[in-house]
Structure formats: structure tokens, C-alpha cells
Write an enzyme that holds these catalytic residues in place. Structure first.
Site, PDB file in Angstrom:
ATOM      1  N   ARG A 242      47.401  13.024 119.349  1.00 33.77           N
ATOM      2  CA  ARG A 242      47.030  13.533 120.689  1.00 33.77           C
ATOM      3  C   ARG A 242      47.094  15.046 120.776  1.00 33.77           C
ATOM      4  NH1 ARG A 242      50.414   9.433 121.572  1.00 33.77           N
ATOM      5  NH2 ARG A 242      49.473   7.462 122.223  1.00 33.77           N
TER       6      ARG A 242
ATOM      7  N   LYS B 206      36.422  24.725 123.489  1.00 32.64           N
ATOM      8  CA  LYS B 206      35.664  23.480 123.291  1.00 32.64           C
ATOM      9  C   LYS B 206      35.639  23.114 121.812  1.00 32.64           C
ATOM     10  CE  LYS B 206      32.232  23.691 127.015  1.00 32.64           C
ATOM     11  NZ  LYS B 206      30.778  23.776 127.272  1.00 32.64           N
TER      12      LYS B 206
ATOM     13  N   GLU C 273      23.424  36.159 120.425  1.00 35.22           N
ATOM     14  CA  GLU C 273      24.416  35.842 121.473  1.00 35.22           C
ATOM     15  C   GLU C 273      25.131  37.116 121.931  1.00 35.22           C
ATOM     16  OE1 GLU C 273      24.814  32.907 122.910  1.00 35.22           O
ATOM     17  OE2 GLU C 273      24.198  31.385 121.456  1.00 35.22           O
TER      18      GLU C 273
ATOM     19  N   LYS D  96      32.442  36.494 127.086  1.00 34.21           N
ATOM     20  CA  LYS D  96      32.549  35.035 127.207  1.00 34.21           C
ATOM     21  C   LYS D  96      33.904  34.656 127.796  1.00 34.21           C
ATOM     22  CE  LYS D  96      32.099  30.485 125.290  1.00 34.21           C
ATOM     23  NZ  LYS D  96      31.867  29.558 124.191  1.00 34.21           N
TER      24      LYS D  96
ATOM     25  N   GLU E   4      34.065  24.616 134.929  1.00 35.78           N
ATOM     26  CA  GLU E   4      32.644  24.499 134.657  1.00 35.78           C
ATOM     27  C   GLU E   4      31.872  23.924 135.851  1.00 35.78           C
ATOM     28  OE1 GLU E   4      29.950  23.385 130.809  1.00 35.78           O
ATOM     29  OE2 GLU E   4      32.068  22.974 130.735  1.00 35.78           O
TER      30      GLU E   4
ATOM     31  N   ARG F 204      29.954  29.695 134.667  1.00 35.72           N
ATOM     32  CA  ARG F 204      29.768  29.534 133.234  1.00 35.72           C
ATOM     33  C   ARG F 204      28.299  29.384 132.840  1.00 35.72           C
ATOM     34  NH1 ARG F 204      34.390  26.648 129.579  1.00 35.72           N
ATOM     35  NH2 ARG F 204      33.332  26.865 127.610  1.00 35.72           N
TER      36      ARG F 204
ATOM     37  N   ASN G  17      24.336  30.472 129.574  1.00 37.42           N
ATOM     38  CA  ASN G  17      23.123  29.764 129.164  1.00 37.42           C
ATOM     39  C   ASN G  17      21.879  30.625 129.264  1.00 37.42           C
ATOM     40  OD1 ASN G  17      22.787  26.957 128.330  1.00 37.42           O
ATOM     41  ND2 ASN G  17      24.363  26.631 129.879  1.00 37.42           N
TER      42      ASN G  17
ATOM     43  N   HIS H  30      18.785  30.062 127.204  1.00 37.38           N
ATOM     44  CA  HIS H  30      18.971  28.796 126.494  1.00 37.38           C
ATOM     45  C   HIS H  30      18.068  27.668 126.979  1.00 37.38           C
ATOM     46  CE1 HIS H  30      22.336  30.822 124.705  1.00 37.38           C
ATOM     47  NE2 HIS H  30      22.770  29.746 124.065  1.00 37.38           N
TER      48      HIS H  30
ATOM     49  N   HIS I  29      16.485  26.092 123.970  1.00 37.12           N
ATOM     50  CA  HIS I  29      16.731  24.704 123.550  1.00 37.12           C
ATOM     51  C   HIS I  29      15.422  23.928 123.408  1.00 37.12           C
ATOM     52  CE1 HIS I  29      21.137  24.805 125.133  1.00 37.12           C
ATOM     53  NE2 HIS I  29      21.082  25.067 123.835  1.00 37.12           N
TER      54      HIS I  29
ATOM     55  N   HIS J 223      19.638  28.913 115.885  1.00 40.62           N
ATOM     56  CA  HIS J 223      19.879  28.902 117.325  1.00 40.62           C
ATOM     57  C   HIS J 223      19.570  30.271 117.960  1.00 40.62           C
ATOM     58  CE1 HIS J 223      21.780  27.959 121.122  1.00 40.62           C
ATOM     59  NE2 HIS J 223      22.608  28.986 120.985  1.00 40.62           N
TER      60      HIS J 223
HETATM   61  N1  NAD Z   1      32.821  25.087 120.451  1.00 45.20           N
HETATM   62  C1  NAD Z   1      31.960  25.855 121.064  1.00 45.20           C
HETATM   63  O1  NAD Z   1      32.176  26.330 122.175  1.00 45.20           O
HETATM   64  C2  NAD Z   1      30.677  26.182 120.372  1.00 45.20           C
HETATM   65  C3  NAD Z   1      29.876  27.220 120.867  1.00 45.20           C
HETATM   66  C4  NAD Z   1      28.711  27.531 120.186  1.00 45.20           C
HETATM   67  C5  NAD Z   1      28.353  26.821 119.062  1.00 45.20           C
HETATM   68  N2  NAD Z   1      29.152  25.817 118.613  1.00 45.20           N
HETATM   69  C6  NAD Z   1      28.778  25.054 117.419  1.00 45.20           C
HETATM   70  O2  NAD Z   1      28.700  25.951 116.323  1.00 45.20           O
HETATM   71  C7  NAD Z   1      27.790  25.428 115.370  1.00 45.20           C
HETATM   72  C8  NAD Z   1      26.872  26.526 114.887  1.00 45.20           C
HETATM   73  O3  NAD Z   1      27.671  27.524 114.299  1.00 45.20           O
HETATM   74  P1  NAD Z   1      27.113  28.481 113.159  1.00 45.20           P
HETATM   75  O4  NAD Z   1      25.871  29.125 113.619  1.00 45.20           O
HETATM   76  O5  NAD Z   1      28.256  29.316 112.745  1.00 45.20           O
HETATM   77  O6  NAD Z   1      26.620  27.473 112.049  1.00 45.20           O
HETATM   78  P2  NAD Z   1      27.367  26.711 110.849  1.00 45.20           P
HETATM   79  O7  NAD Z   1      28.793  26.511 111.140  1.00 45.20           O
HETATM   80  O8  NAD Z   1      26.535  25.526 110.580  1.00 45.20           O
HETATM   81  O9  NAD Z   1      27.246  27.768 109.659  1.00 45.20           O
HETATM   82  C9  NAD Z   1      25.987  28.116 109.161  1.00 45.20           C
HETATM   83  C10 NAD Z   1      25.961  28.048 107.636  1.00 45.20           C
HETATM   84  O10 NAD Z   1      26.593  29.201 107.076  1.00 45.20           O
HETATM   85  C11 NAD Z   1      27.578  28.819 106.122  1.00 45.20           C
HETATM   86  N3  NAD Z   1      28.598  29.868 106.176  1.00 45.20           N
HETATM   87  C12 NAD Z   1      29.545  30.011 107.112  1.00 45.20           C
HETATM   88  N4  NAD Z   1      30.231  31.146 106.893  1.00 45.20           N
HETATM   89  C13 NAD Z   1      29.706  31.725 105.789  1.00 45.20           C
HETATM   90  C14 NAD Z   1      30.009  32.929 105.099  1.00 45.20           C
HETATM   91  N5  NAD Z   1      30.946  33.770 105.521  1.00 45.20           N
HETATM   92  N6  NAD Z   1      29.282  33.224 104.008  1.00 45.20           N
HETATM   93  C15 NAD Z   1      28.276  32.404 103.603  1.00 45.20           C
HETATM   94  N7  NAD Z   1      27.935  31.249 104.235  1.00 45.20           N
HETATM   95  C16 NAD Z   1      28.661  30.919 105.313  1.00 45.20           C
HETATM   96  C17 NAD Z   1      28.027  27.474 106.626  1.00 45.20           C
HETATM   97  O11 NAD Z   1      28.681  26.713 105.637  1.00 45.20           O
HETATM   98  C18 NAD Z   1      26.702  26.851 107.079  1.00 45.20           C
HETATM   99  O12 NAD Z   1      25.968  26.346 106.009  1.00 45.20           O
HETATM  100  C19 NAD Z   1      27.075  24.274 116.023  1.00 45.20           C
HETATM  101  O13 NAD Z   1      27.597  23.066 115.530  1.00 45.20           O
HETATM  102  C20 NAD Z   1      27.420  24.432 117.492  1.00 45.20           C
HETATM  103  O14 NAD Z   1      27.440  23.205 118.181  1.00 45.20           O
HETATM  104  C21 NAD Z   1      30.301  25.499 119.240  1.00 45.20           C
HETATM  105 ZN    ZN Z   2      23.984  29.713 122.337  1.00 42.68          ZN
END
Ligand code: NAD
Ligand code: ZN
Length: 360
Positions: free
Chosen positions: A116, A138, A180, A222, A232, A242, A246, A249, A253, A265
Site C-alpha cells: 500500500r 501521478k 513542454e 507545473k 483537479e 490544472r 493541457n 494538447h 492528442h 508527444h
Molecule cells: N506521471 C505524469 O504526470 C506524467 C506526465 C507526463 C508524461 N508521463 C508519461 O511519461 C511517458 C513519456 O516520457 P518520455 O518522453 O520520457 O518517454 P520514455 O520514458 O518512453 O523515454 C523515451 C525513450 O528514451 C530512452 N531514454 C530515456 N532516457 C535516456 C537517456 N538519458 N539516454 C538515452 N535514452 C534514454 C527510454 O528508454 C525510451 O526508449 C509516457 O508514458 C507518459 O504517459 C507521465
Molecule cells: Zn504533455
């Protein structure tokens, strides 16, 4: 080293700079075991982190997860839970997620749900991971039915953004994440736009002071928005909570979906922000200069500012599925002036005309 405090139900710090990982030992109060969750591509930094932890007397459990989004599955979380249980992890132990937003999402969700909730630390290694996923608490995984359908709010003990770890990030990833950052500038912080316009090359250099300041400012934007709107709720009158995060977006999207997620993205939301600016020029009196500023800033980051691959009707149908839509009326976060977001329900005519203006 820059440090931003995220005010939330469990406040924590985001530490940004080369060598931010050196803060990790300070977060080990009473910890016996640490699980380090990372994809193979980040084996080298994960090794450095493990050595640092061992030098501070804790046991390390390395847990390799699949690359990027492939890790955000129920099967991967189940494997993480079982590995934690097999190694006798307790609530006084710690999970460290090392990677992009996908890796920190799955590591954070495993930490949120095992027993938990046990503590975790985010070590984001992408720009998006640092300015978006590491702020707001999140965590989530995907289902075949949709992205982020299962998750929990679980703030990390800290987020350590060690810019040395971003050195090998492909240029396209850096620029996509900077979309972003530009968004944070457009909706809230003029200094971000100034920093990019002054020196776009240095702005993309992940070990420059300019880059560190850009990340810190985006985190602060943020964090302030999330703190002002913890539950939210949707916008009330002209107050935008919040939802302003977006910005760009709604159309972004729609493009991501139409392109079957082959676009990064940030690339999709870059086009989405130009669309929002054109829409605001039509409906909310946004000046032509500010619309041009959107295109200038995004172009300097090598981000796309136009899109014409989809017929308008296809995108319009996807926009109706946006979570901000009430009934069939789409709602957009727009700017009536720079750094002043409002929520608007544009007419069908305005939606169509704005698309003609980005479909060049
Ligand atoms: N929790 C939240 O509030 C929140 C907010 C925005 C996005 N997200 C999530 O984040 C994800 C997208 O994140 P992202 O854009 O970082 O993509 P990702 O985590 O998929 O990373 C992109 C790619 O880069 C590689 N990588 C990461 N760091 C690296 C480094 N230093 N050197 C070389 N390669 C590297 C990863 O292994 C992956 O293949 C989505 O799943 C999205 O839903 C979450
Ligand atoms: Zn975004």
C-alpha cells in the site's frame, strides 16, 4: 545546483544540475534495501547509482524493465511486486526509478501499490520526465484499452534531475521535451521564452546553465499550477486550474492518435500550440505578434509548426473525444494574451478556419 520545492500533500524537492545524484545518500534515512528500476539503455547510470548506494551501506536490488512505454504494463508491475516481496522489501525500504517518464511512471506505481505504498525517488533522464512526469505525484501504467488507465497519486521523496545523465539523449528527444518547457513559457513564465529566444542552441545543450534554468522554471510552473489545483477541479469562470497544463494538447492528442503515436508527444503539442494560438486569434483577440512568437520559439527548437496530413473532419472527430469536451462542445485552453490562459468553446467555423491556417 537548482532546487524547486513542489508544494503538494507530501511536499518534496526537484533537484536540477550536473551531479544532482550526489543528493541521493541524504534521502536514505533508515533505508536498508533499495530497488533500482531501469531499462537496459540506462545500465551505466543505474550502475553508478548502485555503487553510490552500496558505498552508503544499503543493499541494492537491480530491476531491469523493458524500454520506455513497453514497461507500463500490468505484467511488468506484477514482476516488480514479486521481486520486491522475494527480497523482503518493507515500508522502510526504497524504490529508485531511473529513466524517462515511462520508467518513472511504472517504478512509482509499483512503489505506490506494494505494501500500500513504500517510498520512492525519481531520477528522470529525459526532459519530459524531468519537467512533467516528475512533478505532481501521478504514477500510472497502461492497459490495452488505453494509456494511463490504472494509477495512483504517490509523491516521490525527491526527484533528482542529474543533467549528466541526459548527455546521450538523442537531439529529437531533447527538442520534444522542450515543447513542454516552451508551453510553460507561453502559459505562465515570460523568462522561459526570453531564455530560448536569446540563445536557442545553448537552450538545447543539456549541460548548459541555460538548459538547467529552463528545466527549473518549467518545473516551477507545473508545481505552482498543481499546488493551486490539487483536486483537479475544472475551471470556474475565468479561473483556469490544472487544465492550463493541457495547452496545445487538445489538437496535439488528436494528431498523436491520427498518427498512431509515431510522433513524439512534444512534436504533436508544438503543432497543437500553434493551432491554439490561431484559434485564439480568431476567438479571443490574441495578437498576430503573439501567434508569430509561438511559431518562432517552436521553430528555434526544431519543432514542427504546421500539419496537413489529416483531413480536418478526422481531427475534428478525435477532438470530440478529448476529456475536456462537455457533450459535443469541445473546450480549449487558449491564451487571450501571453501568459493568460482562458477556457473557450470555439464555434465550428473558428475550429475549421484555424486548421486551414496551420495546414500549410
Ligand atoms: N506521471 C505524469 O504526470 C506524467 C506526465 C507526463 C508524461 N508521463 C508519461 O511519461 C511517458 C513519456 O516520457 P518520455 O518522453 O520520457 O518517454 P520514455 O520514458 O518512453 O523515454 C523515451 C525513450 O528514451 C530512452 N531514454 C530515456 N532516457 C535516456 C537517456 N538519458 N539516454 C538515452 N535514452 C534514454 C527510454 O528508454 C525510451 O526508449 C509516457 O508514458 C507518459 O504517459 C507521465
Ligand atoms: Zn504533455
Amino acid at each position: 545546483m537548482l532546487e524547486i520545492n513542489v508544494a503538494s500533500s507530501h511536499p518534496y524537492s526537484v533537484v536540477i544540475g550536473s551531479g544532482a545524484l550526489r543528493k541521493l545518500p541524504e534521502l536514505l534515512d533508515g533505508v536498508v534495501r533499495v530497488a533500482v528500476v531501469y531499462p537496459t539503455v540506462l545500465s551505466a547510470p543505474a550502475g553508478t547509482i548502485s555503487a553510490l548506494l552500496q558505498a552508503n551501506g544499503v543493499q541494492v536490488l537491480p530491476l531491469v524493465v523493458p524500454e520506455g512505454e513497453l514497461a507500463k504494463t500490468p505484467a511488468v508491475v506484477a514482476a516488480l511486486w514479486q521481486a520486491l516481496a522475494a527480497a523482503d522489501f518493507t515500508r522502510s525500504d526504497l524504490v529508485v526509478g531511473v529513466g524517462g517518464g515511462a520508467t518513472t511512471d511504472v517504478a512509482g506505481f509499483a512503489a505506490a501499490s506494494y505494501l500500500r505504498g513504500i517510498p520512492w525517488v525519481a531520477v528522470p533522464t529525459t526532459v519530459l520526465g524531468a519537467v512533467d512526469a516528475a512533478v505532481g505525484g501521478k504514477t500510472a501504467i497502461d492497459l490495452p484499452e488505453g494509456k494511463n488507465l490504472v494509477g495512483a497519486f504517490h509523491e516521490p521523496r525527491a526527484a533528482l534531475v542529474d543533467l549528466e545523465l541526459l548527455r546521450k539523449l538523442p537531439e529529437r528527444e531533447v527538442c520534444s521535451g522542450l515543447a513542454e518547457v516552451a508551453k510553460a513559457g507561453l502559459i505562465s513564465d515570460p523568462a522561459i521564452l526570453r531564455l530560448i529566444l536569446e540563445d536557442p542552441d545553448e537552450s538545447r545543450d543539456v549541460v548548459s546553465e541555460r538548459f538547467a534554468e529552463l528545466v527549473a522554471r518549467a518545473v516551477a510552473v507545473k508545481s505552482a499550477v498543481v499546488a493551486g489545483d490539487l483536486t483537479e477541479r475544472t475551471s470556474l469562470g475565468t479561473m483556469v486550474g490544472r487544465e492550463q497544463l493541457n495547452y496545445g494538447h487538445t489538437m496535439g492528442h488528436a494528431i498523436e492518435t491520427y498518427e498512431h503515436f509515431r510522433w513524439r508527444h512534444g512534436e504533436a503539442i508544438a503543432v497543437g500550440m500553434v493551432y491554439a494560438a490561431e484559434l485564439a486569434a480568431i476567438t479571443s483577440g490574441l495578437s498576430a505578434e503573439t501567434v508569430a512568437l509561438h511559431r518562432d520559439v517552436l521553430r528555434l527548437l526544431s519543432l514542427p509548426t504546421s500539419y496537413s496530413a489529416a483531413p480536418y473532419e478526422a481531427l475534428r472527430a478525435l477532438i470530440s473525444r478529448d476529456k475536456k469536451t462537455r457533450g459535443t462542445t469541445p473546450r480549449f485552453v487558449l491564451l487571450d494574451q501571453l501568459q493568460h490562459p482562458v477556457v473557450v468553446s470555439p464555434t465550428e467555423d473558428a475550429l475549421n478556419t484555424a486548421y486551414q491556417r496551420i495546414a500549410l
